[in-house]
Design an enzyme around this catalytic site. Structure first.
Site, mmCIF file in Angstrom:
data_model
loop_
_atom_site.group_PDB
_atom_site.id
_atom_site.type_symbol
_atom_site.label_atom_id
_atom_site.label_comp_id
_atom_site.label_asym_id
_atom_site.label_seq_id
_atom_site.Cartn_x
_atom_site.Cartn_y
_atom_site.Cartn_z
ATOM 1 C CE LYS A 30 -1.116 2.050 3.640
ATOM 2 N NZ LYS A 30 -1.569 2.454 4.986
ATOM 3 C CD GLU A 334 3.649 -0.364 8.477
ATOM 4 O OE1 GLU A 334 3.822 -1.178 7.564
ATOM 5 O OE2 GLU A 334 3.603 0.864 8.289
#
Length: 449
Positions: A30, A334
């Site tokens: 992403k 993350e």
């Protein structure tokens, strides 16, 4: 942190019947896809993205660029359609750049990259560009970026919120120049300004003024991609001044870019091998990358796994034992939800540090992880900048996700070895990995891609 569980279906997390043994092809990154889309939109000539991630966040970015007059054509090769490859593996996007057009309206969803990377580009349009998104997007920090854009000559209307909704009133160009930014709440403020800086009249010189700077590898990724697109960038990593980045004004090249697999999205599959004492291979793992997810090799080795990177890809093999860890995750925040899930199954205490900024992500991830793991019998406490996890026997229950894809995959990891876990709104994984439930079941059945 808001829980919307009352109207969302529960997904019975599949229990592993033994050691997992599988090859899992994860979709594209992403972070790379959305940066590449911005750079391609600002280039001097058309470019291609091969194997882009097709997910909610990347489709929001593509649709936003289209609303600004950028053409993005999607093609799927006939060979991939016949072979049954996951969508995205045989897909290409052709980006035909142009001057951003206004008026326009941008739906950011809850994508940090969209809400932060696009306003500097919108300032190059001539007219108003309105930004809005999901309710949670209104709570995520944007003030540092808004202040920086104003200092660079842009007009931004946000009614003093320092958050969405807001309108950028573009004047057709932006002066650029020197600007100070406190990016302690999000490194994306710096990446956002860097990505569009080659098109500013004077380029840019950014000085970070905050005490901390999270997710530095993501800034390195931005710098690396800018250089490969022909930009001249001076950064701390290249011998420049600490906390200062400079980009010279100039044309960007249209590129033919193959998007790497999303290494952060490989985390739950590697974790499956670690906690079940099995073996999982992720094909196409790059030998050199700026993706923060590459740190999984070191972190999961410290937690008891063995990693081998060869022509097949990355293979992680579990030993049957999971060790606790004391780790500073400030560069790889993350990864925290997945690491916390593994740590809850370890044989010793873990301390995860340097991730206070996760309270401002898709949800307050520290509060959510604490609440949900503890609801299953765990012993997790929040610290000033992270989590302390003392492993306890866990039991079944509902694992709420707060519309956060990383919470959903963390719950799936726990469900591999804890009976009767139900995950609320597994569909939220569509933010970055729409095929996650199918990939998860295929991994457990031993299917190889």
């Amino acid at each position: 942190m808001t829980d919307h569980s009352e109207n969302l279906a529960l997904w019975p997390a599949p229990l592993a019947s033994g050691a997992v043994d599988a090859t899992v092809t994860v979709p594209g990154s992403k972070s790379v896809t959305n940066r590449a889309l911005i750079l391609a939109a600002l280039a001097a000539d058309p470019g291609w993205l091969r194997r882009p991630l097709r997910s909610r966040d990347t489709l929001l970015m593509a649709d936003a660029l289209r609303s600004l007059g950028i053409s993005i054509e999607e093609t799927v090769s006939s060979s991939s359609a016949v072979s049954g490859l996951p969508r995205g593996r045989g897909e290409s996007w052709r980006v035909i750049p142009g001057m951003p057009q206004a008026p326009a309206t941008v739906d950011v969803g809850n994508a940090g990259t969209v809400m932060r990377f696009l306003p500097p580009l919108a300032a190059l349009a001539e007219g108003p560009v309105r930004f809005d998104g999901d309710p949670r997007s209104h709570e995520r920090p944007l003030g540092g970026l808004i202040d920086a854009l104003r200092a660079l000559g842009a007009r931004v209307e946000d009614d003093g919120r320092g958050a969405l909704p807001m309108t950028v009133h573009g004047a057709g160009s932006l002066d650029g120049g020197h600007v100070e930014v406190d990016a302690s709440t999000s490194s994306q403020f710096i990446s956002a300004l860097l990505l569009s800086a080659p098109r500013f009249n004077q380029g840019i010189e950014i000085r970070h003024t905050g005490r901390t700077l999270p997710s530095v590898p993501h800034i390195r990724m931005t710098v690396d991609m800018l250089r490969k697109a022909g930009a001249q960038v001076d950064s701390p990593d290249s011998g420049g001044e600490p906390n200062v980045w400079r980009v010279t004004a100039g044309a960007l090249l249209g590129r033919d870019l193959v998007v790497e697999p999303d290494l952060s999205n490989a985390q739950p599959f590697l974790a499956a091998a670690l906690i079940t004492g099995g073996s999982v291979t992720i094909p196409d793992w790059p030998r050199r990358t700026t993706q923060p997810g590459d740190e999984l090799r070191r972190i999961f080795t410290d937690m008891g796994g063995r990693c081998v990177l060869d022509d097949r890809g990355l293979t992680l093999t579990g030993s049957g034992r999971v060790r606790g860890i004391d780790a500073d995750l400030s560069d790889v925040g993350e990864l925290t939800p997945g690491i916390a899930a593994v740590a809850a199954l370890a044989d010793s205490e873990s301390v995860l540090r340097g991730v206070a900024h996760l309270r401002l992500h898709e949800t307050d991830r520290l509060a959510a992880l604490t609440k949900e793991i503890n609801s299953l019998g765990g012993d997790v406490t929040e610290t000033a900048d992270g989590l302390r996890i003392r492993p306890r026997p866990l039991h079944g229950g509902v694992f709420h996700t707060y519309e956060d894809h990383r919470l959903a995959t963390a719950g799936a990891i726990l469900g591999l070895v804890v009976k009767d876990i139900e995950i609320e709104n597994i569909a939220t994984t569509g933010k970055t990995m729409p095929d996650f439930p199918d990939l998860w079941h295929r991994m457990l059945s031993g299917e190889s891609d």
